[in-house]
Motif scaffolding. Structure first.
Motif, PDB file in Angstrom:
ATOM      1  N   GLU A  48      -0.005  -2.982  -7.168  1.00  0.00           N
ATOM      2  CA  GLU A  48      -0.453  -3.438  -5.856  1.00  0.00           C
ATOM      3  C   GLU A  48       0.736  -3.704  -4.938  1.00  0.00           C
ATOM      4  O   GLU A  48       0.558  -3.962  -3.755  1.00  0.00           O
ATOM      5  CB  GLU A  48      -1.272  -4.725  -6.005  1.00  0.00           C
ATOM      6  CG  GLU A  48      -2.514  -4.533  -6.861  1.00  0.00           C
ATOM      7  CD  GLU A  48      -3.110  -5.861  -7.324  1.00  0.00           C
ATOM      8  OE1 GLU A  48      -2.540  -6.922  -6.975  1.00  0.00           O
ATOM      9  OE2 GLU A  48      -4.125  -5.819  -8.030  1.00  0.00           O
ATOM     10  N   ARG A  49       1.919  -3.631  -5.520  1.00  0.00           N
ATOM     11  CA  ARG A  49       3.120  -3.977  -4.746  1.00  0.00           C
ATOM     12  C   ARG A  49       4.322  -3.256  -5.333  1.00  0.00           C
ATOM     13  O   ARG A  49       4.502  -3.218  -6.547  1.00  0.00           O
ATOM     14  CB  ARG A  49       3.339  -5.486  -4.819  1.00  0.00           C
ATOM     15  CG  ARG A  49       4.573  -6.011  -4.141  1.00  0.00           C
ATOM     16  CD  ARG A  49       4.601  -7.545  -4.297  1.00  0.00           C
ATOM     17  NE  ARG A  49       5.737  -8.138  -3.639  1.00  0.00           N
ATOM     18  CZ  ARG A  49       6.751  -8.729  -4.269  1.00  0.00           C
ATOM     19  NH1 ARG A  49       6.758  -8.830  -5.577  1.00  0.00           N
ATOM     20  NH2 ARG A  49       7.738  -9.265  -3.572  1.00  0.00           N
ATOM     21  N   VAL A  50       5.140  -2.690  -4.440  1.00  0.00           N
ATOM     22  CA  VAL A  50       6.430  -2.117  -4.820  1.00  0.00           C
ATOM     23  C   VAL A  50       7.472  -2.848  -3.981  1.00  0.00           C
ATOM     24  O   VAL A  50       7.287  -3.015  -2.771  1.00  0.00           O
ATOM     25  CB  VAL A  50       6.480  -0.596  -4.550  1.00  0.00           C
ATOM     26  CG1 VAL A  50       7.855  -0.033  -4.898  1.00  0.00           C
ATOM     27  CG2 VAL A  50       5.383   0.129  -5.325  1.00  0.00           C
ATOM     28  N   TRP A  51       8.534  -3.303  -4.627  1.00  0.00           N
ATOM     29  CA  TRP A  51       9.510  -4.081  -3.875  1.00  0.00           C
ATOM     30  C   TRP A  51      10.923  -3.808  -4.371  1.00  0.00           C
ATOM     31  O   TRP A  51      11.131  -3.222  -5.434  1.00  0.00           O
ATOM     32  CB  TRP A  51       9.181  -5.569  -3.910  1.00  0.00           C
ATOM     33  CG  TRP A  51       9.399  -6.247  -5.228  1.00  0.00           C
ATOM     34  CD1 TRP A  51       8.601  -6.201  -6.335  1.00  0.00           C
ATOM     35  CD2 TRP A  51      10.500  -7.091  -5.571  1.00  0.00           C
ATOM     36  NE1 TRP A  51       9.139  -6.951  -7.334  1.00  0.00           N
ATOM     37  CE2 TRP A  51      10.296  -7.514  -6.896  1.00  0.00           C
ATOM     38  CE3 TRP A  51      11.627  -7.525  -4.879  1.00  0.00           C
ATOM     39  CZ2 TRP A  51      11.190  -8.360  -7.547  1.00  0.00           C
ATOM     40  CZ3 TRP A  51      12.522  -8.374  -5.529  1.00  0.00           C
ATOM     41  CH2 TRP A  51      12.293  -8.786  -6.846  1.00  0.00           C
ATOM     42  N   ALA A  73       0.868  -1.181   0.000  1.00  0.00           N
ATOM     43  CA  ALA A  73       0.000   0.000   0.000  1.00  0.00           C
ATOM     44  C   ALA A  73       0.898   1.222   0.000  1.00  0.00           C
ATOM     45  O   ALA A  73       2.019   1.180   0.518  1.00  0.00           O
ATOM     46  CB  ALA A  73      -0.917   0.006   1.227  1.00  0.00           C
ATOM     47  N   ARG A  74       0.400   2.284  -0.572  1.00  0.00           N
ATOM     48  CA  ARG A  74       1.202   3.505  -0.642  1.00  0.00           C
ATOM     49  C   ARG A  74       1.384   4.071   0.759  1.00  0.00           C
ATOM     50  O   ARG A  74       0.415   4.289   1.488  1.00  0.00           O
ATOM     51  CB  ARG A  74       0.505   4.527  -1.531  1.00  0.00           C
ATOM     52  CG  ARG A  74       1.335   5.766  -1.787  1.00  0.00           C
ATOM     53  CD  ARG A  74       0.684   6.684  -2.789  1.00  0.00           C
ATOM     54  NE  ARG A  74       1.589   7.764  -3.157  1.00  0.00           N
ATOM     55  CZ  ARG A  74       1.426   8.541  -4.207  1.00  0.00           C
ATOM     56  NH1 ARG A  74       0.393   8.357  -5.005  1.00  0.00           N
ATOM     57  NH2 ARG A  74       2.291   9.493  -4.471  1.00  0.00           N
ATOM     58  N   PRO A  75       2.624   4.326   1.163  1.00  0.00           N
ATOM     59  CA  PRO A  75       2.848   4.865   2.508  1.00  0.00           C
ATOM     60  C   PRO A  75       2.511   6.355   2.565  1.00  0.00           C
ATOM     61  O   PRO A  75       2.403   7.019   1.530  1.00  0.00           O
ATOM     62  CB  PRO A  75       4.347   4.633   2.727  1.00  0.00           C
ATOM     63  CG  PRO A  75       4.927   4.674   1.353  1.00  0.00           C
ATOM     64  CD  PRO A  75       3.867   4.106   0.432  1.00  0.00           C
ATOM     65  N   ALA A  76       2.366   6.856   3.771  1.00  0.00           N
ATOM     66  CA  ALA A  76       2.174   8.299   3.935  1.00  0.00           C
ATOM     67  C   ALA A  76       3.397   9.015   3.388  1.00  0.00           C
ATOM     68  O   ALA A  76       4.522   8.564   3.593  1.00  0.00           O
ATOM     69  CB  ALA A  76       1.981   8.632   5.412  1.00  0.00           C
ATOM     70  N   PRO A  77       3.198  10.118   2.668  1.00  0.00           N
ATOM     71  CA  PRO A  77       4.350  10.834   2.113  1.00  0.00           C
ATOM     72  C   PRO A  77       5.264  11.352   3.210  1.00  0.00           C
ATOM     73  O   PRO A  77       4.809  11.749   4.277  1.00  0.00           O
ATOM     74  CB  PRO A  77       3.729  11.995   1.332  1.00  0.00           C
ATOM     75  CG  PRO A  77       2.256  11.833   1.379  1.00  0.00           C
ATOM     76  CD  PRO A  77       1.924  10.745   2.348  1.00  0.00           C
TER      77      PRO A  77
END
Length: 197
Positions: A143-146, A26-30
């Motif tokens: 849906e995923r960044v790795w 999920a996209r984290p808080a900036p």
């Protein structure tokens, strides 16, 4: 293959690193940007000579060698894929950071290369570059960044990635020929990894 508990010998002429794979789903808080006069430019169809030069300047001290050893045709096919994007962090008119975003797997973005040159380590440029990387990655239908890091990288790399919102999910050991013994990397780099012949 699962390594047994205890010590496992690494042959002379080889190097071994513990590789940690990290992901976010999920996209984290900036995170706020550090102050700096950096800019980001996308490099369309990166010239191999340009890429390898920046790759060396960013990663040679951390024993980055895979893209140096990669045959030209293979590297060109990778870098020139329409689903792979290469960016440079620009500082004072010079490319001083490397970012590679790989969208070839549907629904995913792998940060294939990430780093800044020694000139910018500790200046906040890495945080600034990661902010740009996550903005770009999460602007796509993923849906995923790795990514992965290893024990050859800067000692602060793993903590940096975790503070950026990534969580570890896999650990491996990578054994390879020492690139300082075949001329891929200068003999004097990466003194934190001793050469054993």
């Amino acid at each position: 293959m699962i390594l047994p508990d205890g010590y496992s010998d690494v042959p002379a002429g080889k190097v071994a690193a513990v590789v940690t794979h990290l992901e976010m789903t999920a996209r984290p808080a900036p995170r706020s940007d550090p102050s700096g006069a950096w800019s980001l430019r996308q490099v369309e169809t990166p010239p191999l000579e340009w890429f390898r030069d920046l790759y060396r300047r960013v990663g040679e001290e951390w024993l980055w060698f895979s893209r140096i050893q990669m045959p030209d045709a293979e590297l060109a096919a990778r870098l020139h894929s329409p689903q792979l994007e290469v960016y440079a962090l620009v500082d004072g008119g010079r490319d001083e950071g490397l970012l590679e975003l790989d969208f070839r797997e549907p629904g995913q973005c792998e940060i294939g290369m990430f780093g800044v040159t020694a000139k910018l380590v500790g200046t906040g440029a890495g945080r600034w570059l990661m902010n740009r990387a996550l903005e770009i990655a999460w602007s796509r239908p993923v849906e995923r960044v790795w990514l992965h890091t290893c024990t050859f990288d800067h000692p602060a790399a793993l903590g940096f990635y975790q503070r950026s919102g990534f969580r570890p999910f896999r650990r491996q050991v990578e054994v390879a020929d020492d690139p300082r013994l075949d001329g891929t990397a200068p003999r004097e780099v990466a003194r934190h990894v001793p050469v054993i012949e």
